[in-house]
Write a protein that holds these residues in place. Sequence first.
Motif, PDB file in Angstrom:
ATOM      1  N   ARG A   1     -22.676   3.263  11.366  1.00 16.87           N
ATOM      2  CA  ARG A   1     -22.456   1.680  10.593  1.00 16.87           C
ATOM      3  C   ARG A   1     -20.947   1.293  10.520  1.00 16.87           C
ATOM      4  O   ARG A   1     -20.283   0.817   9.277  1.00 16.87           O
ATOM      5  CB  ARG A   1     -23.338   1.812   9.390  1.00 16.87           C
ATOM      6  N   ILE A   2     -19.916   1.900  10.867  1.00 20.66           N
ATOM      7  CA  ILE A   2     -18.383   1.899  11.518  1.00 20.66           C
ATOM      8  C   ILE A   2     -18.202   0.906  12.910  1.00 20.66           C
ATOM      9  O   ILE A   2     -18.119   1.380  13.370  1.00 20.66           O
ATOM     10  CB  ILE A   2     -17.930   2.780  11.244  1.00 20.66           C
ATOM     11  N   PRO A   3     -17.408   0.129  12.418  1.00 14.02           N
ATOM     12  CA  PRO A   3     -17.384  -1.096  14.679  1.00 14.02           C
ATOM     13  C   PRO A   3     -16.751  -0.121  14.967  1.00 14.02           C
ATOM     14  O   PRO A   3     -15.245   0.831  14.241  1.00 14.02           O
ATOM     15  CB  PRO A   3     -16.166  -2.288  13.496  1.00 14.02           C
ATOM     16  N   THR A   4     -16.248  -0.224  16.123  1.00 15.04           N
ATOM     17  CA  THR A   4     -15.513   0.306  16.871  1.00 15.04           C
ATOM     18  C   THR A   4     -14.365   0.544  16.860  1.00 15.04           C
ATOM     19  O   THR A   4     -13.451   1.769  16.904  1.00 15.04           O
ATOM     20  CB  THR A   4     -15.529   0.129  18.368  1.00 15.04           C
ATOM     21  N   GLU A   5     -13.298  -1.189  16.221  1.00 18.13           N
ATOM     22  CA  GLU A   5     -12.199  -0.804  16.004  1.00 18.13           C
ATOM     23  C   GLU A   5     -11.623  -0.348  14.958  1.00 18.13           C
ATOM     24  O   GLU A   5     -10.900   0.351  14.762  1.00 18.13           O
ATOM     25  CB  GLU A   5     -11.649  -2.074  15.780  1.00 18.13           C
ATOM     26  N   GLU A   6     -12.289  -0.136  13.453  1.00 19.42           N
ATOM     27  CA  GLU A   6     -12.586   0.225  12.736  1.00 19.42           C
ATOM     28  C   GLU A   6     -12.205   2.775  13.012  1.00 19.42           C
ATOM     29  O   GLU A   6     -11.453   2.985  11.998  1.00 19.42           O
ATOM     30  CB  GLU A   6     -13.568   0.000  11.507  1.00 19.42           C
ATOM     31  N   LEU A   7     -13.324   2.373  13.302  1.00 20.03           N
ATOM     32  CA  LEU A   7     -13.520   4.133  14.333  1.00 20.03           C
ATOM     33  C   LEU A   7     -11.786   4.208  15.020  1.00 20.03           C
ATOM     34  O   LEU A   7     -11.728   5.607  14.894  1.00 20.03           O
ATOM     35  CB  LEU A   7     -14.431   4.720  14.567  1.00 20.03           C
ATOM     36  N   GLN A   8     -11.311   3.714  15.601  1.00 18.50           N
ATOM     37  CA  GLN A   8     -10.234   3.305  16.067  1.00 18.50           C
ATOM     38  C   GLN A   8      -9.159   3.603  15.877  1.00 18.50           C
ATOM     39  O   GLN A   8      -8.229   4.963  15.835  1.00 18.50           O
ATOM     40  CB  GLN A   8      -9.909   2.891  17.155  1.00 18.50           C
ATOM     41  N   HIS A   9      -9.166   3.242  14.361  1.00 20.09           N
ATOM     42  CA  HIS A   9      -8.270   3.067  13.311  1.00 20.09           C
ATOM     43  C   HIS A   9      -8.200   4.268  12.516  1.00 20.09           C
ATOM     44  O   HIS A   9      -7.472   4.427  12.610  1.00 20.09           O
ATOM     45  CB  HIS A   9      -8.467   1.732  12.446  1.00 20.09           C
ATOM     46  N   HIS A  10      -8.955   5.038  12.355  1.00 23.20           N
ATOM     47  CA  HIS A  10      -9.134   6.138  11.588  1.00 23.20           C
ATOM     48  C   HIS A  10      -8.492   6.686  12.309  1.00 23.20           C
ATOM     49  O   HIS A  10      -8.423   8.304  12.124  1.00 23.20           O
ATOM     50  CB  HIS A  10     -10.585   6.062  10.969  1.00 23.20           C
ATOM     51  N   PHE A  11      -9.032   6.982  13.733  1.00 25.12           N
ATOM     52  CA  PHE A  11      -8.430   7.664  14.654  1.00 25.12           C
ATOM     53  C   PHE A  11      -7.161   7.569  14.635  1.00 25.12           C
ATOM     54  O   PHE A  11      -6.650   8.695  14.699  1.00 25.12           O
ATOM     55  CB  PHE A  11      -9.150   7.669  15.988  1.00 25.12           C
ATOM     56  N   ASP A  12      -6.498   7.460  14.595  1.00 26.08           N
ATOM     57  CA  ASP A  12      -4.964   6.757  15.058  1.00 26.08           C
ATOM     58  C   ASP A  12      -4.779   6.563  13.603  1.00 26.08           C
ATOM     59  O   ASP A  12      -3.212   7.348  14.240  1.00 26.08           O
ATOM     60  CB  ASP A  12      -4.453   5.044  15.544  1.00 26.08           C
ATOM     61  N   THR A  13      -4.513   6.522  12.772  1.00 23.68           N
ATOM     62  CA  THR A  13      -3.931   7.009  11.437  1.00 23.68           C
ATOM     63  C   THR A  13      -4.234   8.252  10.816  1.00 23.68           C
ATOM     64  O   THR A  13      -3.264   8.730  10.158  1.00 23.68           O
ATOM     65  CB  THR A  13      -4.648   5.569  10.336  1.00 23.68           C
ATOM     66  N   GLN A  14      -5.449   8.534  10.597  1.00 24.33           N
ATOM     67  CA  GLN A  14      -5.409   9.882   9.751  1.00 24.33           C
ATOM     68  C   GLN A  14      -5.787  11.376  11.296  1.00 24.33           C
ATOM     69  O   GLN A  14      -5.512  12.629  10.209  1.00 24.33           O
ATOM     70  CB  GLN A  14      -7.251  10.215   9.567  1.00 24.33           C
ATOM     71  N   LEU A  15      -5.565  11.445  12.429  1.00 26.02           N
ATOM     72  CA  LEU A  15      -5.132  12.249  12.888  1.00 26.02           C
ATOM     73  C   LEU A  15      -3.259  12.348  13.172  1.00 26.02           C
ATOM     74  O   LEU A  15      -2.876  11.771  13.274  1.00 26.02           O
ATOM     75  CB  LEU A  15      -6.032  12.048  14.160  1.00 26.02           C
ATOM     76  N   PRO A  16      -2.854  13.842  13.404  1.00 25.12           N
ATOM     77  CA  PRO A  16      -2.292  13.480  14.252  1.00 25.12           C
ATOM     78  C   PRO A  16      -1.703  13.465  15.429  1.00 25.12           C
ATOM     79  O   PRO A  16      -2.637  12.672  16.197  1.00 25.12           O
ATOM     80  CB  PRO A  16      -1.971  15.689  14.144  1.00 25.12           C
ATOM     81  N   GLU A  17       0.024  13.307  15.148  1.00 27.78           N
ATOM     82  CA  GLU A  17      -0.014  12.405  16.663  1.00 27.78           C
ATOM     83  C   GLU A  17      -0.574  13.901  17.626  1.00 27.78           C
ATOM     84  O   GLU A  17      -0.461  12.989  19.009  1.00 27.78           O
ATOM     85  CB  GLU A  17       1.558  13.032  17.166  1.00 27.78           C
ATOM     86  N   SER A  18      -0.214  14.970  17.647  1.00 26.60           N
ATOM     87  CA  SER A  18      -0.412  16.026  19.588  1.00 26.60           C
ATOM     88  C   SER A  18      -2.080  15.832  19.787  1.00 26.60           C
ATOM     89  O   SER A  18      -2.125  16.223  20.777  1.00 26.60           O
ATOM     90  CB  SER A  18      -0.637  17.469  18.999  1.00 26.60           C
TER      91      SER A  18
END
Length: 735
Positions: free
Chosen positions: A77-94
């Motif tokens: 129940r989370i939009p794909t763009e929000e999933l991508q946003h959390h992936f981009d902001t909460q995970l390390p750059e590696s």
Amino acid sequence: MENVKLGMLDGFLTKSHQKSLKSLFRRSNSSKSNGGGGGGGDGGQDSPSSAVNSPKPIPQLSPFANSVVSRCSKILRIPTEELQHHFDTQLPESVKELLTYARNFLEFCSYQTLHVVSSRPDYLSDKEFRRMTFDMMLAWESPCVENKALDKETASSSNQEVEDEDGWSFFYSSSTNMAVQVDDKKTVGPEAFARIAPGCAAVADIITVHNLYDALTSSSGHRLHFLVYDKYIRSLDKVIKASKNTLASSIGNLQLTEGEIILDVDGTVPTQPVLQHIGMSLWPGRLTLTNTALYFESLGVGLYDKAVRYDLATDMKQVIKPELTGPLGARLFDKAIMYKSTSVEEPIYLEFPEFKGNSRRDYWLDICLEILRAHRFIRKNNLKEIQKSEVLARATLGILRYRAVREAFHFFSSHYKTLLAFNLAESLPGGDSILKTLSSRLVLLNSGASQHDVSSPSKRQANLSPVSLIALTQLGFTLQKEVNLDGEVIIVGEVCVGEINPLEMAVKQSLLNTGRAEAAQATVDQVKVDGIDTNVAIMKELLFPVIELANRAQRLASWEKPYKSTVFLVFTCFSILRGWIRYVLPSIFVFFAVLMLWCRHFNKGKPLEPFRITPPHNRNAVEQLLTLQEAITQVEALLRAGNIILLKIRALLFAVLPQATDRIVLLLVFVAAVFAFVPVRYIILLVFLEAFTREMPYRKDSSDRWVRRIREWWVRIPAAPVQLIKPDDNKKKKS
């Protein structure tokens, strides 16, 4: 750096999202709108829900990967763009590098979805779960937009809801079912399976996932088909339900302790009993294995007697190993296991009769050793409470998976291909490093992980969750009641997005060493031959240089050619006097090292030529038995002669013959004085001269005379007495 693992929901799920998640477990009775399924109990749709019903494709993903992500989006129940946003902001750059972005984002979405789906106890019985996880593996192999591994039609999807007959399916797909109904010819490779399957702890263990894949693909060209995967999950679901039913019906009879789980039962079928041997007594009955003990219930007159408990948890020096059994104590049939501990007066033998083979015994041996080794691991690392429960949960899930594969595919594990984690760690080269890594990660376990802020990398590293224990509890088993298993628990610890955690690294290194060990073992199996004469012939050829060198030294010592013997004697004596003798052993080592480097340089890439052996004349069975009897007789004669020498020495030590004792005492004192005052080189020189010149023409008569006198003296030495005591064999017959 440790990355986000399964679940990370409390970082980005709002209360309204959590309420909408509950609607996934109820059938929506309202009609569907153009965009997708309704809210089913929410009373309407807010803006995020509308976005979920119309997921936007991710540009970096392939069409099929987008279809998997869109289904994950609807489950979460989370939009794909929000999933991508959390992936981009909460995970390390590696993990967000361009070359691996698509695959890592797919792992991120898959792990979150698997955590949500596996929170329902009966998720294994849903075919849509099996299809969804298989699609995740397919998408993992072709995540990028450049990949062309899957058909374009398969990837095209609209967003209509698919509900099964029971109406509780979590999963959504296109109206043409292309994204869900994948072509049966599409198969999954080992890496995809190893990355996705451990995301659900009930399906696979990170330690044994590669062996599980090998077991499932043993007859399909090392590629996993959906039909095989589907059959495995259905079998696992059946085994888990059967184990729960057995647990419910056997609690009173076995008097199980709190947290004790029944793993398997054997002997319930009259044609396949389990036979318990104690001394000369034999009783049929039923055998039950739990996560702490073995229970044997003897079969009385139509009923089972009170169960006898053989503990596997406490330290009582337990030994479990394969053993031979037979009637009246005869060792004829290799179909039993032996249990021995300080709690039983004599070993207990549990026999598993079957017409051919011993697979039934081997299976029970494996699962009993798994529980025994799990408890030894707990005691060795002094694990308490939550860590102990996690270890037992890992062993329990491993046995349930082993049962599922065995019953579905008649799979029997080999030495390095077992599906049991602690047995595998015992057999793998470097398996101790796996257990050491597992122990270090168990220290970080925290059942209250949901109370911490997982958005902080340092806290994510400091707290892991008992994923196996949580998975076992969600399946309906109870190991520890006080563990926090609410809906917000964060599963962190088994799989990492875009990374290989230390436990995976230890497993991969051990598997690499295993490949080398198996290759070496294959060469050993090729050169094994039958027959005493043939093996003796091979050994003679292999030891030919040593035998030839010994023969040459013997010929020199026999003085057949005085000139050569004299030269050798003078050179050796000069070497001993100058101290060169100490360089002999180092020179031999250096010679072999140079020889090996020479062969490595000039024989690089060339296969080793086979060692040619001329086998002796083939003998029939009777001749081979006679040869074996003769060899045994010779060995017996050597043992007898050795015992006589030891008994005569014992008689000399205790002065049975005083006159001989006096001479021995004087000889020992003289030898002690020689070693104390004479340099070692002169002692070596004297010993060499005496031994090498014994056959000289000038010394031969006197040497023979001295040898004869010593032999005659030795014959007159009496042997110390020996008394053979017959053991007390009055064993009580036990019921």
